[in-house]
Scaffold this active site. Structure first.
Site, mmCIF file in Angstrom:
data_model
loop_
_atom_site.group_PDB
_atom_site.id
_atom_site.type_symbol
_atom_site.label_atom_id
_atom_site.label_comp_id
_atom_site.label_asym_id
_atom_site.label_seq_id
_atom_site.Cartn_x
_atom_site.Cartn_y
_atom_site.Cartn_z
ATOM 1 N N ASN A 43 -10.161 -0.235 0.182
ATOM 2 C CA ASN A 43 -8.706 -0.129 0.156
ATOM 3 C C ASN A 43 -8.191 -0.769 -1.134
ATOM 4 O O ASN A 43 -8.211 -1.986 -1.276
ATOM 5 C CB ASN A 43 -8.144 -0.840 1.394
ATOM 6 N N CYS A 82 0.814 -1.221 0.000
ATOM 7 C CA CYS A 82 0.000 0.000 0.000
ATOM 8 C C CYS A 82 0.850 1.275 0.000
ATOM 9 O O CYS A 82 0.342 2.356 -0.278
ATOM 10 C CB CYS A 82 -0.945 0.005 1.197
ATOM 11 N N HIS A 139 -3.133 7.225 2.373
ATOM 12 C CA HIS A 139 -3.584 5.891 1.960
ATOM 13 C C HIS A 139 -4.941 5.586 2.605
ATOM 14 O O HIS A 139 -5.126 5.774 3.801
ATOM 15 C CB HIS A 139 -2.546 4.853 2.392
HETATM 16 O O1 UT7 Z 1 -3.549 -1.060 3.758
HETATM 17 C C1 UT7 Z 1 -3.137 -1.611 4.957
HETATM 18 C C2 UT7 Z 1 -3.939 -2.822 5.177
HETATM 19 N N1 UT7 Z 1 -4.791 -2.952 6.274
HETATM 20 C C3 UT7 Z 1 -5.194 -2.055 7.186
HETATM 21 O O2 UT7 Z 1 -4.836 -0.933 7.227
HETATM 22 C C4 UT7 Z 1 -6.120 -2.559 8.230
HETATM 23 C C5 UT7 Z 1 -5.880 -1.941 9.580
HETATM 24 N N2 UT7 Z 1 -6.827 -2.478 10.574
HETATM 25 C C6 UT7 Z 1 -8.116 -2.138 10.557
HETATM 26 O O3 UT7 Z 1 -8.550 -1.335 9.736
HETATM 27 C C7 UT7 Z 1 -9.026 -2.741 11.615
HETATM 28 O O4 UT7 Z 1 -8.238 -3.422 12.561
HETATM 29 C C8 UT7 Z 1 -10.099 -3.713 11.009
HETATM 30 C C9 UT7 Z 1 -11.133 -2.918 10.221
HETATM 31 C C10 UT7 Z 1 -9.421 -4.734 10.118
HETATM 32 C C11 UT7 Z 1 -10.828 -4.438 12.116
HETATM 33 O O5 UT7 Z 1 -11.430 -3.491 12.995
HETATM 34 P P1 UT7 Z 1 -11.261 -3.650 14.572
HETATM 35 O O6 UT7 Z 1 -12.015 -2.557 15.184
HETATM 36 O O7 UT7 Z 1 -9.778 -3.728 14.864
HETATM 37 O O8 UT7 Z 1 -11.998 -5.001 14.836
HETATM 38 P P2 UT7 Z 1 -11.421 -6.355 15.484
HETATM 39 O O9 UT7 Z 1 -10.474 -7.032 14.587
HETATM 40 O O10 UT7 Z 1 -10.998 -6.061 16.891
HETATM 41 O O11 UT7 Z 1 -12.743 -7.224 15.566
HETATM 42 C C12 UT7 Z 1 -13.833 -6.859 16.411
HETATM 43 C C13 UT7 Z 1 -14.929 -7.871 16.242
HETATM 44 C C14 UT7 Z 1 -14.455 -9.320 16.371
HETATM 45 O O12 UT7 Z 1 -15.479 -10.034 17.026
HETATM 46 P P3 UT7 Z 1 -15.378 -10.363 18.583
HETATM 47 O O13 UT7 Z 1 -14.115 -11.154 18.754
HETATM 48 O O14 UT7 Z 1 -15.322 -9.039 19.290
HETATM 49 O O15 UT7 Z 1 -16.631 -11.135 18.857
HETATM 50 C C15 UT7 Z 1 -14.365 -9.793 14.946
HETATM 51 O O16 UT7 Z 1 -14.562 -11.179 14.820
HETATM 52 O O17 UT7 Z 1 -15.489 -7.754 14.941
HETATM 53 C C16 UT7 Z 1 -15.519 -9.044 14.318
HETATM 54 N N3 UT7 Z 1 -15.387 -8.858 12.886
HETATM 55 C C17 UT7 Z 1 -16.449 -8.623 12.090
HETATM 56 N N4 UT7 Z 1 -17.759 -8.540 12.356
HETATM 57 C C18 UT7 Z 1 -18.584 -8.279 11.325
HETATM 58 C C19 UT7 Z 1 -14.251 -8.839 12.137
HETATM 59 N N5 UT7 Z 1 -14.566 -8.604 10.857
HETATM 60 C C20 UT7 Z 1 -15.920 -8.472 10.798
HETATM 61 C C21 UT7 Z 1 -16.831 -8.207 9.771
HETATM 62 N N6 UT7 Z 1 -18.136 -8.125 10.072
HETATM 63 N N7 UT7 Z 1 -16.428 -8.029 8.500
#
Ligand code: UT7
Length: 323
Positions: free
Chosen positions: A280, A111, A250
Site C-alpha cells: 500500500n 490514500c 486503491h
Molecule cells: O489505505 C488504507 C489503510 N489501511 C487499510 O486499508 C487496512 C484495512 N485493514 C486490513 O487490511 C486488515 O484489517 C489487516 C490486513 C490490517 C489485518 O487483517 P485482519 O484479517 O483484519 O487481521 P486481524 O487484525 O483481525 O488480526 C488477526 C490476527 C491477530 O492475532 P490473534 O489476536 O487472532 O491471535 C493479530 O495479532 O493476526 C495477527 N496479526 C499478524 N500475524 C502475523 C496481525 N498482524 C500480523 C502479522 N503477521 N503481520
C-alpha cells in the site's frame, strides 16, 4: 471544458523488501501477509524521500505527454508524507522540474489523495483558470511506520505516480464526474501524529508519531463506502457498470478489492491489481496502477475507467474518466 489525462508516469525506489525479509524483524510470515493482504513485496526508499519519487514520476508523465515543464500552469501533489512541513512537495517538484510558469500546492487526503487532487484540478480546469496541469500522488510511508509493529509495518510501501492533464474544449474524452466524501468523526481509526509537536518555551520535543490503525474498522468502512460511492457516481453519470472497463482501486488489501467486486457484482478481471509488488503506497497506488495500465496499452481511446480510493480522514472518493 474537459480535463483530459494526456500522460502518466510512476516511480518506485529500487530496494525490494520481501515478506520473508520482514519475517526477520517482526513476528510474521510470508503466508500470513500473502493470505491476509495479497502483498508479496514492497519497495522501500532508503534515503531520499517523497519529493525525489514525486519528481521522478512527474518527469516520466511529462515525457509520456510530450509536455515541457515550462508549459505546466499548475502542480497539485497529494501526499501525507511530505519531506518537509514546508515547502510543499509540489513547490519542490516545481523547482526540480524547472516548471517556472506553474503554481504548486499540496492536498492532504491520505490514500484518497490522488482522487482529491485530480478532482481539484478538474474543477480549476473547468473554470478555465488553468490549461495544463500536473497531478501527483506520492508517499513515503516507510518513514512513518513503526517497524516493530507487525500489524501495520507489513502493509505499506513507498512510491509515486503522476498524470499530466490538459483542458480540451471538445470531445468525449476526460473526467466525466467525481464524488468525494469524508467523515471526521472516524478520524481516530487511522492516524499518524504530526512531527511538529514541540511545545512553546519548554525543552519538550516529543518523539515523532507512527501510523496507528484499527485495521478491521478501516476494512469495514472501505468495503461499505467504496461500492456506495461508485454506485452513486455511476448513477449520476447515467453509466452502467458494464460500460466501465476497469475499476482502478486503491491498493490496500486484495481482500478489500474482492469484497468491493462482490458488492458491485463485477468480476475481479475488471479490477487490476499490483499490491503484490508494491504493498500500500497510499496516495500513490492509484496513479501507479493507472500508469501501468497506460504503458501496457490496456487503455484505449473511449474506454471508461473508474478511479476509487479510501483512507485516513476517513476519506473516500471516486471519479469516472473516459480515456
Ligand atoms: O489505505 C488504507 C489503510 N489501511 C487499510 O486499508 C487496512 C484495512 N485493514 C486490513 O487490511 C486488515 O484489517 C489487516 C490486513 C490490517 C489485518 O487483517 P485482519 O484479517 O483484519 O487481521 P486481524 O487484525 O483481525 O488480526 C488477526 C490476527 C491477530 O492475532 P490473534 O489476536 O487472532 O491471535 C493479530 O495479532 O493476526 C495477527 N496479526 C499478524 N500475524 C502475523 C496481525 N498482524 C500480523 C502479522 N503477521 N503481520
Amino acid at each position: 471544458m474537459k480535463t483530459v489525462i494526456i500522460g502518466t508516469g510512476s516511480f518506485a525506489p529500487p530496494r525490494v523488501v520481501t515478506n520473508d525479509d520482514l519475517a526477520e524483524i517482526v513476528d510474521t510470515s510470508d503466508e500470513w501477509i500473502r493470505t491476509r493482504t495479497g502483498i508479496v513485496q514492497r519497495r522501500i526508499s532508503e534515503g531520499p524521500g517523497t519529493t525525489w519519487m514525486a519528481a521522478e514520476a512527474a518527469k516520466r508523465a511529462l515525457e509520456d505527454a510530450g509536455v515541457r515543464p515550462e508549459e505546466i500552469d499548475i502542480i497539485i501533489a497529494a501526499t501525507t508524507t511530505a519531506d518537509y512541513c514546508f515547502p510543499s512537495t509540489a513547490c519542490e517538484v516545481q523547482g526540480i522540474l524547472g516548471a517556472g510558469n506553474a503554481v504548486g500546492y499540496d492536498v492532504s487526503a491520505a490514500c484518497s489523495g490522488f482522487i482529491f487532487a485530480l478532482h481539484t484540478m478538474d474543477a480549476l480546469i473547468k473554470t478555465g483558470t488553468y490549461g495544463t496541469g500536473l497531478v501527483i500522488g506520492a508517499d513515503n510511508l516507510s518513514k512513518t511506520v513503526d517497524w516493530s509493529d507487525r500489524s501495520t509495518c507489513v502493509l505499506f510501501g513507498d512510491g509515486a505516480g503522476a498524470a499530466v492533464v490538459k483542458a480540451c474544449e471538445s470531445g468525449d474524452r476526460g473526467v466525466i464526474c467525481s464524488q468525494l466524501g469524508s467523515d471526521g468523526s472516524k478520524a481516530s481509526v487511522l492516524t499518524c501524529q504530526a512531527r511538529s509537536m514541540g511545545n512553546f518555551l519548554t525543552e519538550s520535543r516529543p518523539e515523532p508519531g507512527y501510523i496507528a490503525m484499527e485495521g478491521q474498522e478501516v476494512f469495514k468502512f472501505a468495503v461499505k463506502k467504496v461500492p456506495e460511492c461508485v454506485d452513486s457516481l455511476l448513477r449520476d453519470a447515467g453509466t452502467d457498470i458494464d460500460e466501465v472497463k476497469y475499476l482502478v482501486l486503491h491498493q490496500a488489501n486484495y481482500r478489500i478489492c474482492e469484497s468491493i467486486a462482490r458488492r458491485l457484482k463485477i468480476s475481479m478481471d475488471k479490477i487490476p491489481m499490483n499490491i503484490d509488488r508494491y504493498g500500500n503506497t497510499s496516495g500513490a497506488t492509484i496513479p501507479i496502477l493507472l500508469d501501468e495500465l497506460n504503458r501496457q496499452g490496456k487503455l484505449c481511446r473511449g474506454d471508461k475507467v473508474v478511479l476509487a480510493g479510501f483512507g485516513a480522514g476517513l476519506t473516500w472518493g471516486a471519479m469516472l474518466v473516459q480515456w
